[in-house]
Write a protein that holds these residues in place. Structure first.
Motif, PDB file in Angstrom:
ATOM      1  N   PHE A 299       0.807  -1.470  -0.403  1.00 23.09           N
ATOM      2  CA  PHE A 299      -0.025   0.161  -0.091  1.00 23.09           C
ATOM      3  C   PHE A 299       0.828   1.461  -0.369  1.00 23.09           C
ATOM      4  O   PHE A 299       1.990   1.176   0.913  1.00 23.09           O
ATOM      5  CB  PHE A 299      -1.048   0.279   0.885  1.00 23.09           C
ATOM      6  CG  PHE A 299      -2.012  -0.946   1.344  1.00 23.09           C
ATOM      7  CD1 PHE A 299      -2.984  -0.945   0.709  1.00 23.09           C
ATOM      8  CD2 PHE A 299      -1.607  -2.312   1.727  1.00 23.09           C
ATOM      9  CE1 PHE A 299      -4.038  -2.039   0.553  1.00 23.09           C
ATOM     10  CE2 PHE A 299      -2.507  -3.375   1.481  1.00 23.09           C
ATOM     11  CZ  PHE A 299      -3.534  -3.303   1.335  1.00 23.09           C
ATOM     12  N   VAL A 300       0.519   2.010  -0.987  1.00 23.29           N
ATOM     13  CA  VAL A 300       0.678   3.711  -1.089  1.00 23.29           C
ATOM     14  C   VAL A 300       0.260   4.228  -0.359  1.00 23.29           C
ATOM     15  O   VAL A 300      -0.875   4.856  -0.004  1.00 23.29           O
ATOM     16  CB  VAL A 300       1.319   3.891  -2.192  1.00 23.29           C
ATOM     17  CG1 VAL A 300       2.261   5.621  -2.494  1.00 23.29           C
ATOM     18  CG2 VAL A 300       2.409   3.303  -2.920  1.00 23.29           C
ATOM     19  N   VAL A 301       0.656   4.299   1.187  1.00 18.69           N
ATOM     20  CA  VAL A 301       0.361   5.842   1.873  1.00 18.69           C
ATOM     21  C   VAL A 301       0.223   6.918   2.659  1.00 18.69           C
ATOM     22  O   VAL A 301       1.095   6.611   2.742  1.00 18.69           O
ATOM     23  CB  VAL A 301       0.514   4.571   3.617  1.00 18.69           C
ATOM     24  CG1 VAL A 301      -0.741   4.522   4.944  1.00 18.69           C
ATOM     25  CG2 VAL A 301       0.046   2.945   3.222  1.00 18.69           C
ATOM     26  N   ALA A 302      -0.635   7.424   2.448  1.00 19.87           N
ATOM     27  CA  ALA A 302      -0.703   8.611   2.739  1.00 19.87           C
ATOM     28  C   ALA A 302      -1.814   9.024   4.162  1.00 19.87           C
ATOM     29  O   ALA A 302      -2.158   8.167   4.599  1.00 19.87           O
ATOM     30  CB  ALA A 302      -1.724   9.602   2.271  1.00 19.87           C
ATOM     31  N   GLU A 303      -0.624   9.316   5.532  1.00 21.33           N
ATOM     32  CA  GLU A 303      -1.650   9.678   6.332  1.00 21.33           C
ATOM     33  C   GLU A 303      -2.291  11.209   6.503  1.00 21.33           C
ATOM     34  O   GLU A 303      -1.614  12.061   5.863  1.00 21.33           O
ATOM     35  CB  GLU A 303      -0.110  10.050   7.003  1.00 21.33           C
ATOM     36  CG  GLU A 303      -0.266   9.921   8.711  1.00 21.33           C
ATOM     37  CD  GLU A 303       0.286   9.805   9.569  1.00 21.33           C
ATOM     38  OE1 GLU A 303       0.671  11.055  10.251  1.00 21.33           O
ATOM     39  OE2 GLU A 303       1.272   9.285   9.773  1.00 21.33           O
ATOM     40  N   TYR A 304      -3.335  10.695   6.904  1.00 20.14           N
ATOM     41  CA  TYR A 304      -4.000  11.635   6.973  1.00 20.14           C
ATOM     42  C   TYR A 304      -4.576  11.604   8.581  1.00 20.14           C
ATOM     43  O   TYR A 304      -5.383  11.050   8.911  1.00 20.14           O
ATOM     44  CB  TYR A 304      -5.351  11.424   5.961  1.00 20.14           C
ATOM     45  CG  TYR A 304      -5.332  11.883   4.509  1.00 20.14           C
ATOM     46  CD1 TYR A 304      -3.980  11.917   4.047  1.00 20.14           C
ATOM     47  CD2 TYR A 304      -5.749  11.842   3.812  1.00 20.14           C
ATOM     48  CE1 TYR A 304      -4.064  12.456   2.756  1.00 20.14           C
ATOM     49  CE2 TYR A 304      -6.580  11.848   2.379  1.00 20.14           C
ATOM     50  CZ  TYR A 304      -5.025  12.151   2.044  1.00 20.14           C
ATOM     51  OH  TYR A 304      -4.939  12.371   0.517  1.00 20.14           O
ATOM     52  N   ASN A 305      -4.664  13.308   9.219  1.00 19.26           N
ATOM     53  CA  ASN A 305      -4.611  13.315  10.698  1.00 19.26           C
ATOM     54  C   ASN A 305      -4.607  12.107  11.364  1.00 19.26           C
ATOM     55  O   ASN A 305      -6.000  11.381  12.265  1.00 19.26           O
ATOM     56  CB  ASN A 305      -6.859  13.064  10.512  1.00 19.26           C
ATOM     57  CG  ASN A 305      -7.037  14.401   9.895  1.00 19.26           C
ATOM     58  OD1 ASN A 305      -6.145  15.866  10.324  1.00 19.26           O
ATOM     59  ND2 ASN A 305      -7.898  14.506   8.946  1.00 19.26           N
ATOM     60  N   HIS A 306      -3.675  11.602  11.136  1.00 20.41           N
ATOM     61  CA  HIS A 306      -2.655   9.988  11.911  1.00 20.41           C
ATOM     62  C   HIS A 306      -3.447   9.035  11.581  1.00 20.41           C
ATOM     63  O   HIS A 306      -2.724   7.999  12.564  1.00 20.41           O
ATOM     64  CB  HIS A 306      -2.778  10.783  13.452  1.00 20.41           C
ATOM     65  CG  HIS A 306      -2.566  11.941  14.293  1.00 20.41           C
ATOM     66  ND1 HIS A 306      -2.028  11.707  15.339  1.00 20.41           N
ATOM     67  CD2 HIS A 306      -1.659  12.642  13.257  1.00 20.41           C
ATOM     68  CE1 HIS A 306      -1.334  12.811  15.836  1.00 20.41           C
ATOM     69  NE2 HIS A 306      -1.033  13.680  14.456  1.00 20.41           N
TER      70      HIS A 306
ATOM     71  N   PRO B 269       0.445 -11.649   2.462  1.00 20.84           N
ATOM     72  CA  PRO B 269       1.285 -10.068   3.450  1.00 20.84           C
ATOM     73  C   PRO B 269       0.921  -8.697   2.561  1.00 20.84           C
ATOM     74  O   PRO B 269       0.151  -8.658   1.828  1.00 20.84           O
ATOM     75  CB  PRO B 269       2.763 -10.137   2.635  1.00 20.84           C
ATOM     76  CG  PRO B 269       2.166 -11.208   1.436  1.00 20.84           C
ATOM     77  CD  PRO B 269       1.584 -12.051   1.477  1.00 20.84           C
ATOM     78  N   LEU B 270       0.992  -8.276   4.446  1.00 20.19           N
ATOM     79  CA  LEU B 270       0.767  -6.358   3.753  1.00 20.19           C
ATOM     80  C   LEU B 270       2.110  -5.818   3.555  1.00 20.19           C
ATOM     81  O   LEU B 270       2.848  -5.606   5.540  1.00 20.19           O
ATOM     82  CB  LEU B 270      -0.769  -6.007   4.891  1.00 20.19           C
ATOM     83  CG  LEU B 270      -1.278  -4.661   4.538  1.00 20.19           C
ATOM     84  CD1 LEU B 270      -2.242  -4.673   5.920  1.00 20.19           C
ATOM     85  CD2 LEU B 270      -0.173  -3.312   5.560  1.00 20.19           C
ATOM     86  N   ALA B 271       2.201  -5.196   3.143  1.00 18.45           N
ATOM     87  CA  ALA B 271       3.837  -3.963   2.998  1.00 18.45           C
ATOM     88  C   ALA B 271       3.335  -2.968   2.821  1.00 18.45           C
ATOM     89  O   ALA B 271       1.997  -2.360   2.280  1.00 18.45           O
ATOM     90  CB  ALA B 271       4.992  -4.226   2.034  1.00 18.45           C
ATOM     91  N   ALA B 272       3.826  -1.498   3.454  1.00 19.86           N
ATOM     92  CA  ALA B 272       3.928   0.191   2.982  1.00 19.86           C
ATOM     93  C   ALA B 272       5.145   0.235   2.285  1.00 19.86           C
ATOM     94  O   ALA B 272       5.715   0.150   3.452  1.00 19.86           O
ATOM     95  CB  ALA B 272       3.643   0.544   4.068  1.00 19.86           C
ATOM     96  N   VAL B 273       4.645   1.955   1.539  1.00 21.32           N
ATOM     97  CA  VAL B 273       5.229   3.061   1.224  1.00 21.32           C
ATOM     98  C   VAL B 273       4.519   3.913   1.613  1.00 21.32           C
ATOM     99  O   VAL B 273       3.886   4.155   1.199  1.00 21.32           O
ATOM    100  CB  VAL B 273       5.693   2.382  -0.185  1.00 21.32           C
ATOM    101  CG1 VAL B 273       6.568   3.915  -0.325  1.00 21.32           C
ATOM    102  CG2 VAL B 273       6.787   1.777  -0.301  1.00 21.32           C
ATOM    103  N   ALA B 274       5.257   4.612   2.879  1.00 17.43           N
ATOM    104  CA  ALA B 274       3.809   5.680   3.358  1.00 17.43           C
ATOM    105  C   ALA B 274       4.869   6.935   3.186  1.00 17.43           C
ATOM    106  O   ALA B 274       6.349   7.095   3.529  1.00 17.43           O
ATOM    107  CB  ALA B 274       3.976   5.363   5.111  1.00 17.43           C
TER     108      ALA B 274
END
Length: 193
Positions: free
Chosen positions: A82-89, A110-115
């Protein structure tokens, strides 16, 4: 034998999103991966309504054909980044809705992230991992976090430099993520098969 397939899901749908830049960087880095094949899946391109089913598709088949199409798309993948944007924590509403529109299709993968964000999207990734546990996914320990001065360097709100200007700071995290993703993808795929 074909390589396992991994969906790289862009989780922000805003017109002014930053997600395209790290997503393109990640896809360039994994384009010739010897053990996994990666597809870019943009939530903008998915015609998902707000979740309005009788229950999760674990308990009752979804009725909305758009939800069913999403589930069918997800079922073809062996893992997710997941390419993860952080919105309000936390994660975006679009991502939460996309996660809620399926259940069985996420299980035992599996679940991986690029944040990215002020603290590298760390708080959003922690929320995503908790949701992933409920969806019976395998959240990976390693993630790529683009935060602080690196985020300002490549963000349009800052210098808008190319990702190549910070990639030396991200390579170790990327290597760790990919090593872990290969192992868990193979392990969970073998168990599902």
């Amino acid at each position: 034998m074909a390589n396992p397939k991994i969906a790289v899901i862009i989780s922000s749908t805003r017109d002014a999103r930053f997600a395209d830049k790290p997503a393109e960087w990640f896809m360039a880095k994994v384009g010739n991966h010897p053990e996994l094949d990666f597809d870019l899946v943009d939530l903008r391109d998915q015609d998902l309504p707000f979740f309005n089913e009788k229950a999760s598709n674990l308990w009752a088949p979804s009725e909305d054909p758009r939800a069913v199409a999403w589930q069918e798309k997800l079922s073809g993948y062996d893992g997710f980044v997941f390419v993860v944007a952080e919105y309000n924590h936390s994660i975006t509403g679009a991502l939460k809705n996309a996660l809620d529109q399926a259940y069985k299709e996420w299980n035992r993968k599996p679940l991986a992230a690029v944040a990215y964000g002020g603290v590298g999207g760390a708080r959003a990734v922690e929320h995503l991992r908790l949701i992933g546990i409920e969806l019976q996914m395998v959240p990976l320990r390693n993630a790529v976090h683009i935060g602080g001065s690196d985020f300002i360097k490549v963000s349009p709100m800052g210098e808008n430099a190319p990702m190549s200007e910070i990639e030396d700071h991200l390579e170790g995290s990327l290597d760790g993520l990919l090593e872990e993703l290969v192992w868990w993808t193979k392990a969970t795929k073998a168990a599902r098969d």
